[in-house]
Design an enzyme around this catalytic site. Structure first.
Site, PDB file in Angstrom:
ATOM      1  N   CYS A 136      36.278   5.086 -50.422  1.00 32.80           N
ATOM      2  CA  CYS A 136      35.428   4.494 -49.382  1.00 32.80           C
ATOM      3  C   CYS A 136      34.060   4.132 -49.954  1.00 32.80           C
ATOM      4  O   CYS A 136      33.186   5.003 -50.097  1.00 32.80           O
ATOM      5  CB  CYS A 136      35.286   5.468 -48.206  1.00 32.80           C
ATOM      6  SG  CYS A 136      34.261   4.803 -46.889  1.00 32.80           S
ATOM      7  N   CYS A 139      31.153   4.728 -47.557  1.00 31.48           N
ATOM      8  CA  CYS A 139      30.784   6.147 -47.389  1.00 31.48           C
ATOM      9  C   CYS A 139      30.085   6.694 -48.632  1.00 31.48           C
ATOM     10  O   CYS A 139      29.131   7.453 -48.521  1.00 31.48           O
ATOM     11  CB  CYS A 139      32.011   7.028 -47.150  1.00 31.48           C
ATOM     12  SG  CYS A 139      33.299   6.345 -46.139  1.00 31.48           S
ATOM     13  N   ASP A 140      30.596   6.356 -49.805  1.00 35.65           N
ATOM     14  CA  ASP A 140      30.203   7.099 -51.008  1.00 35.65           C
ATOM     15  C   ASP A 140      29.440   6.293 -52.064  1.00 35.65           C
ATOM     16  O   ASP A 140      28.956   6.883 -53.038  1.00 35.65           O
ATOM     17  CB  ASP A 140      31.461   7.699 -51.679  1.00 35.65           C
ATOM     18  CG  ASP A 140      32.117   8.751 -50.793  1.00 35.65           C
ATOM     19  OD1 ASP A 140      31.400   9.373 -49.993  1.00 35.65           O
ATOM     20  OD2 ASP A 140      33.342   8.943 -50.898  1.00 35.65           O
TER      21      ASP A 140
END
Ligand code: NAP
Length: 317
Positions: A136, A139-140
């Protein structure tokens, strides 16, 4: 011992969509259970920091998941750890059968089973997930500022997310097994025009390696020449496909070409009394925010469906 349990609504999958559907259904004074294979929270339970959920500038995914679950439970949602094997129709009831043998009988079912990234299935991938391997970028990505990031794949997701990762990375190297991308031309062009994106063609990663706490490099193999090489990277983002977990209904459910469940704007699927929300549903965006919105709609639509069903039964009586 197996049991048959009765509920108004059975929710399959305890991610943000399912837990929100549980909150709204419980607040409508309905008897509702959410069946989740692992921990409540779905994908966010295994996500590091979440920085794009309104109201929380930064929160650990596991903490947000716990808040969603506790909030819904405080209004009466029951959460049970169960692996669902099948959902099927029995007259006006929808039956959810679990690996434990338990059967949950509901007037409506909300499917919020999300999806799973296709894994590379190479050594080091599992070991370094959360330590440099991520599925992701949104997200990251921010954890890898000024690092060299490898992205694997040549489809829309790999090329689009690879380009997105240049916001953080010093360089993004897209490793693709052929010499032509599958991604849409406009997405390709954006990547080709980006000075921070490089490509390694006709190549697959064979292993992801590191020092035990973080990724340091990937071992590559050229599929045409057989030549092997080492590439130093700080992170690896495999984007070789995403499979929705949509195959749990006994009766055939309408899905799109990617296997995502097709719904209308009430989250109704092609099967009466079965609703879908979140990542398993065919839609443009797969974020916590829209899963939560879907869950709300699914709960309200399921409530209306049950009211109509109860009216029908009352007229018959
Ligand atoms: P995808 O289109 O199936 O692409 C997967 C890519 O991974 C392909 O390039 C494939 O190579 C490669 N691949 C597959 N297995 C591999 C393996 N074992 N090792 C190395 N490479 C491998 O998947 P996706 O990019 O996740 O997209 C999924 C769906 O979502 C698509 O329909 C896509 O259009 C859609 N999507 C759309 C957007 C957008 O419109 N903005 C963004 C993201 C996703 P080959 O090309 O050689 O097969």
């Amino acid at each position: 011992m197996t049991q048959m349990m009765d509920y108004d609504v059975v929710i399959v999958g305890g991610g943000p969509g399912g837990l929100t559907a549980g909150l709204y259904t419980a607040r409508a004074n309905r008897k509702v259970v959410c069946l989740e294979k692992y921990l409540p929270g779905g994908q966010i339970a295994v996500t590091g920091d979440v920085e794009d959920y309104p109201g929380f500038e930064r929160i650990q995914g596991a903490d947000l998941a716990m808040k969603f679950a506790d909030h819904a439970k405080s209004f009466g949602l029951e959460v049970r750890m169960e692996e669902v094997e099948e959902v099927y129709t029995d007259g006006d009831y929808r039956i959810t059968r679990c690996a434990s043998g338990n059967l949950y009988r509901g007037k409506a079912v909300i499917i919020s089973t999300g999806g799973s990234p296709v894994l590379l299935s190479i050594p080091g991938e599992k070991e370094y997930t959360g330590k440099g391997v991520s599925y992701c970028a949104i997200c990251d990505g921010a954890f890898f500022r000024e690092k060299v990031i490898a992205v694997v794949g040549g489809g829309d997701a790999a090329v689009e997310e690879g380009t997105f990762l240049t916001k953080f990375a010093s360089k993004v190297i897209i490793i693709h097994r052929r010499d032509q991308l599958r991604a849409q031309k406009i997405i390709q062009q954006r990547a080709f025009d980006n000075p921070k994106v490089e490509f390694i063609w006709d190549t697959v990663p064979e292993s992801i390696e590191g020092d035990g706490t973080r990724v340091t490099h990937v071992m590559l193999k050229n599929v045409k020449t057989g030549e092997k090489s080492k590439l130093d990277v700080g992170a690896v983002f495999p984007y070789i496909g995403f499979r929705p977990n949509s195959g749990i209904t006994r009766e055939k459910l309408q899905t799109n070409e990617g296997g995502y469940i097709v719904t209308n704007d009430r989250m109704e699927t092609s099967l009466a009394g079965i609703f879908a929300c979140g990542d398993v549903r065919a839609q443009l965006v797969r974020q916590i925010t829209n899963a939560v919105g879907d869950g709300t709609t699914a709960a309200v639509a399921a409530e209306k469906y049950i009211e109509a069903l109860e009216d029908k039964h009352a007229r018959r009586a």
